[in-house]
Design an enzyme around this catalytic site. Structure first.
Site, PDB file in Angstrom:
ATOM      1  N   ARG A 100      -2.610  -9.935   1.121  1.00  9.06           N
ATOM      2  CA  ARG A 100      -2.726  -8.526   0.699  1.00  9.06           C
ATOM      3  C   ARG A 100      -3.597  -7.832   1.733  1.00  9.06           C
ATOM      4  NH1 ARG A 100      -4.117  -5.886  -5.108  1.00  9.06           N
ATOM      5  NH2 ARG A 100      -1.885  -6.338  -5.242  1.00  9.06           N
ATOM      6  N   ASP A 127       2.605   5.465 -10.570  1.00  7.23           N
ATOM      7  CA  ASP A 127       1.526   4.648  -9.988  1.00  7.23           C
ATOM      8  C   ASP A 127       0.378   5.598  -9.662  1.00  7.23           C
ATOM      9  OD1 ASP A 127       0.071   2.575  -8.830  1.00  7.23           O
ATOM     10  OD2 ASP A 127       1.212   2.552  -6.959  1.00  7.23           O
ATOM     11  N   HIS A 139       5.189  -3.377  -1.754  1.00  9.42           N
ATOM     12  CA  HIS A 139       4.657  -4.276  -2.786  1.00  9.42           C
ATOM     13  C   HIS A 139       5.860  -5.017  -3.391  1.00  9.42           C
ATOM     14  CE1 HIS A 139       1.907  -6.041  -5.406  1.00  9.42           C
ATOM     15  NE2 HIS A 139       1.445  -5.016  -6.089  1.00  9.42           N
ATOM     16  N   CYS A 190       2.580  -0.376 -12.494  1.00  7.25           N
ATOM     17  CA  CYS A 190       2.161  -1.657 -11.912  1.00  7.25           C
ATOM     18  C   CYS A 190       0.741  -2.029 -12.291  1.00  7.25           C
ATOM     19  CB  CYS A 190       2.324  -1.617 -10.398  1.00  7.25           C
ATOM     20  SG  CYS A 190       1.215  -0.440  -9.594  1.00  7.25           S
ATOM     21  N   ARG A 208       4.952 -10.638 -13.297  1.00  8.35           N
ATOM     22  CA  ARG A 208       4.471 -10.968 -11.947  1.00  8.35           C
ATOM     23  C   ARG A 208       4.406 -12.486 -11.800  1.00  8.35           C
ATOM     24  NH1 ARG A 208       1.315  -7.362  -9.133  1.00  8.35           N
ATOM     25  NH2 ARG A 208       1.562  -8.881  -7.469  1.00  8.35           N
ATOM     26  N   GLN A 254       5.645  -6.955  -6.782  1.00  6.71           N
ATOM     27  CA  GLN A 254       5.562  -6.049  -7.930  1.00  6.71           C
ATOM     28  C   GLN A 254       6.955  -5.596  -8.354  1.00  6.71           C
ATOM     29  OE1 GLN A 254       2.648  -4.847  -9.621  1.00  6.71           O
ATOM     30  NE2 GLN A 254       4.310  -4.362 -11.018  1.00  6.71           N
TER      31      GLN A 254
HETATM   32  N1   CP Z   1      -0.236  -4.457  -9.720  1.00  3.47           N
HETATM   33  C1   CP Z   1      -1.049  -5.159  -8.924  1.00  3.47           C
HETATM   34  O1   CP Z   1      -0.704  -5.598  -7.818  1.00  3.47           O
HETATM   35  O2   CP Z   1      -2.287  -5.378  -9.465  1.00  3.47           O
HETATM   36  P1   CP Z   1      -3.562  -5.952  -8.715  1.00  3.47           P
HETATM   37  O3   CP Z   1      -4.007  -4.935  -7.715  1.00  3.47           O
HETATM   38  O4   CP Z   1      -4.566  -6.155  -9.810  1.00  3.47           O
HETATM   39  O5   CP Z   1      -3.203  -7.247  -8.045  1.00  3.47           O
HETATM   40  N1  NVA Z   2      -0.373   1.822  -4.978  1.00  5.50           N
HETATM   41  C1  NVA Z   2      -1.452   1.000  -5.488  1.00  5.50           C
HETATM   42  C2  NVA Z   2      -0.913  -0.218  -6.143  1.00  5.50           C
HETATM   43  C3  NVA Z   2      -1.949  -1.134  -6.728  1.00  5.50           C
HETATM   44  C4  NVA Z   2      -1.366  -2.390  -7.285  1.00  5.50           C
HETATM   45  C5  NVA Z   2      -2.387   0.643  -4.343  1.00  5.50           C
HETATM   46  O1  NVA Z   2      -1.895   0.342  -3.248  1.00  5.50           O
HETATM   47  O2  NVA Z   2      -3.599   0.673  -4.544  1.00  5.50           O
END
Ligand code: CP
Ligand code: NVA
Length: 302
Positions: free
Chosen positions: A103, A221, A130, A261, A289, A133
């Protein structure tokens, strides 16, 4: 299927449906105590340059359930945080572990890691995409509506990583996708270029009402993603009117479902009322997930 899951653009419709099929099977097996330890003795290195609740816990739990083990690594713990090149990190980790989940911010970092690693690399969120997700979202939508083909999905808000992946994944699965985003917050050019091949199935509009009308699934989101904290106030202003609330839901299909998400900001992109009314679907999405990522790990690392 490719060695890596760096973005849904790289997967075929069949790849996505295969993952979803295996994910359904794994969910069933887990609930009936029939789990197969298909990753016995394997290790997944998980590199986090951003915070996470769901991604970390679902990947860690998932690989344990499949007989393997996770290594939780933050950028602070790794030499990558002190400037060791990605190509060296990739080659070193490839000698120790069987897969890497990352990530981070730039999509190019994930692509570079995948290029240099000899083991599978899985994108656990970048600024661009993502994919894990959206695999969970597609799984959840199919569970609740029994189909993906022909389902009308409205994404309300920021044309961010989740939106980009939803466009690609949804269109590949035959859905109709309408994104309502304020000017200046459009999805990424790569996602829009992909969508240009689906003129009958994709629309980008400025009106949340237009997107919501007749939708089977409403998705939103956060307005400020990780790394955009400084823009939060400016974004709150820009996204005023882009809240998924009862007024907007009233335009959707009477039984429309809601996906988020998480984490959610009640009172910003979604009202508390709509969130709670659809909490079951939203937490199914979070649960999925686990199952979707177990399917990805089993297919790539098994
Ligand atoms: N939706 C998602 O990816 O959540 P986190 O940021 O908690 O991993
Ligand atoms: N769009 C958000 C998603 C978090 C899971 C971010 O990137 O922070």
């Amino acid at each position: 299927m490719k060695k890596d899951l760096t973005k849904l653009l790289d997967l075929s419709r069949e790849d996505i449906l295969d993952i979803l099929g295996l994910a359904d099977q794994m969910k069933y097996d887990l609930k009936h105590g029939r789990e197969q330890k298909v990753l016995s003795g394997k290790t997944l290195a998980m590199i986090f340059q951003k915070a996470s609740t769901r991604t970390r816990v679902s990947f860690e739990t998932g690989i344990y359930q499949l007989g393997g083990q996770p290594l939780f690594l933050t950028a602070n713990d790794l030499q990558i945080g002190r400037g060791e090149p990605v190509e060296d990190t990739a080659r070193v980790l490839s000698r120790y572990v069987h897969g890497i989940m990352i990530r981070t911010f730039a999509q190019s970092e994930v692509e570079d890691l995948a290029k240099w690693a000899t083991i599978p690399v899985i994108n656990g969120l970048t600024d661009f995409a993502h994919p894990c997700q959206i695999l969970a979202d597609l799984m959840t939508i199919r569970e609740h509506l029994s189909a993906l083909e022909g389902v009308r999905l409205a994404f309300i808000g920021d044309g961010n990583n989740v939106c980009n992946s939803m466009i690609v994944g949804g269109l590949k699965c035959g859905m109709y996708i309408t994104v309502a985003a304020p000017e200046g917050f459009d999805p990424a050019p790569e996602a829009l270029a992909f969508a240009a091949d689906y003129p009958k199935h994709f629309k980008l509009v400025r009106s949340p009402e237009e997107a919501a009308t007749g939708a089977d699934v409403m998705v939103t989101d956060v307005w400020a993603s990780m790394g955009q904290e400084k823009e939060a106030q400016e974004r709150r202003n820009a996204f005023a009117g882009f809240q998924v609330n009862s007024e907007l839901m009233a335009l959707a299909q009477p039984k429309a479902m809601v996906q988020h998400c998480l984490p959610a900001h009640r009172g910003e992109e979604i009202s508390a009322e709509v969130f709670e009314a659809h909490a079951n679907e939203i937490f199914d999405e979070a649960e999925n997930r686990l199952h979707a990522q177990k399917a990805v790990m089993a297919m790539l690392m098994g």
